[in-house]
Design an enzyme around this catalytic site. Structure first.
Site, short mmCIF file in Angstrom:
data_model
loop_
_atom_site.label_atom_id
_atom_site.label_comp_id
_atom_site.label_asym_id
_atom_site.label_seq_id
_atom_site.Cartn_x
_atom_site.Cartn_y
_atom_site.Cartn_z
N TRP A 1 0.69 -1.27 0.21
CA TRP A 1 0.80 -0.13 0.18
C TRP A 1 1.11 1.40 0.17
CZ3 TRP A 1 -4.60 -0.43 -1.82
CH2 TRP A 1 -5.66 -1.63 -1.75
N LYS B 1 -12.25 -0.85 6.57
CA LYS B 1 -12.00 -2.18 7.34
C LYS B 1 -12.95 -1.53 8.81
CE LYS B 1 -8.36 -2.15 4.06
NZ LYS B 1 -8.67 -3.05 3.66
N ASP C 1 -1.97 6.74 6.37
CA ASP C 1 -3.05 6.28 5.34
C ASP C 1 -3.39 5.13 7.08
OD1 ASP C 1 -4.67 4.01 4.58
OD2 ASP C 1 -2.54 3.76 3.02
#
Length: 363
Positions: A103, A198, A174
């Site tokens: 990511w 999530k 993030d």
């Protein structure tokens, strides 16, 4: 009666059952108005109350300082990979990134399309099994536009347990997969972003927490929907927001508050993860964790069985026993248990018991 599976998917992921049941009860008639929340205007009194209350819940749970705004955007965290450099990577400055896995890499690739990028630290040499130490993060404040980190790598199963502090360099994170899983000093960060699917709710909304001062010098020539100040000026109501996703986030935040807030959640998340990590560590090599101890995530537990054929059998039998989502990411394989806030302790205990029993039968 249909059995509710033990849900260990990495995202979209488990939601609290109480939240799902509340949403079900209000689906066709929201608070007696005779319509679903999905059917009414985002300018209506009923929705504006949800919108404002959700922002306030974020502020309360995270103890946000006054100078921070809570924004609701669309496009997932992946759009933020582009928006951040578009808004803050001005000519003459360099974007700094810590490379911790898949990511972080996606964020870096997008930033390189906008301007100059410097990799301040990287875990690539050891195949991302460890978060780089804070002492190894190199940043040159005189040229740095910002420093970007990915607080939790869902694929590798690594997590920052403390955060860098670089004077005069905005820190951006993030936090898609571990936001609201533990108390956090938001004042360390200029901007935090998180896709909801999530730890916050369903897909469809991305939450951004930002210090207002960082939007003062955003380039004027950006598309209006890619400028953070569009959303700060219009309270995230410049266009139609993802109304229903924000409503579910609202219910999740209330659930967190009702269950003791972030201090309580951190304790419970640690207890849940410990169950599974102990089963791995005490297996005598039957199971092996895929991350170094100092970087283990409390949200995504990656591990493998010592024999590939046995690992396939583990997955087959786990599915037969109502465990879902235990396959590792397709890029790395093996096994992964995602133990987000809404995954109950009982699910983690059941998985631990299954792991121990499987080892007894095939070890």
């Amino acid at each position: 009666m249909r059995i509710r599976p033990y849900n260990f998917f990495a995202g979209p992921a488990a939601l609290p059952l109480e939240v799902i049941e509340r949403a079900q009860a209000e689906l066709s008639d929201f608070k007696g108005i005779g319509m679903s929340l999905m059917e009414i205007s985002h300018r209506s009194k009923e929705y504006e109350e949800i919108h404002d209350e959700t922002q306030q819940l974020f502020k309360e749970l995270l103890q946000l300082p006054e100078e921070y705004k809570v924004l609701f955007l669309q496009g997932g965290a992946s759009t933020q990979f582009s928006m951040i450099p578009m808004n803050f990577l001005v000519p003459g400055k360099i974007a700094n990134y810590v490379m911790t896995g898949a990511w972080a890499e996606k964020a870096i690739l997008e930033a390189r399309k906008i301007g100059d990028v410097f990799i301040s630290a990287s875990g690539e040499a050891n195949n991302y099994v460890e978060i780089p130490s804070l002492e190894d993060i190199q940043v040159y404040p005189q040229t740095a536009a910002y420093l970007h980190i990915t607080s939790n790598e869902t694929i590798a199963g690594t997590q920052f347990h403390s955060f860098p502090r670089i004077k005069n360099v905005p820190l951006i994170a993030d936090m898609s997969s571990d936001i609201l899983s533990r108390p956090l000093d938001v004042s360390q960060f200029a901007l935090i972003y998180a896709g909801a699917q999530k730890n916050l709710g369903p897909s469809g909304v991305t939450v951004v927490l930002l210090r207002e001062e960082i939007v003062r010098n955003i380039p004027e020539n950006l598309p209006v929907m890619l400028k953070y100040d569009t959303f700060t000026k219009h309270n995230s109501l410049y266009n139609t927001p993802p109304v229903y996703s924000i409503y579910i986030v609202n219910l999740v935040l209330k659930w967190i508050k009702q269950h003791g807030g972030l201090v309580s959640l951190e304790k419970r998340n640690a207890e849940k993860a410990k169950l599974i990590y102990d089963a791995i560590d005490q297996s005598g090599g039957f199971y092996t964790g895929m991350v170094k101890l100092n970087s283990r995530s409390l949200m995504n537990i990656t591990f493998k069985v010592h024999d590939d054929e046995l690992e396939k059998l583990f997955l087959q039998q786990s599915k037969a026993n109502h465990f879902i989502g235990l396959e590792g990411h397709r890029s790395v394989g093996h096994l992964r248990a995602s133990t987000y806030n809404a995954v109950p302790y009982e699910a983690c205990k059941a998985l631990t018991d299954f792991m121990i029993d499987f080892q007894k039968r095939y070890g």
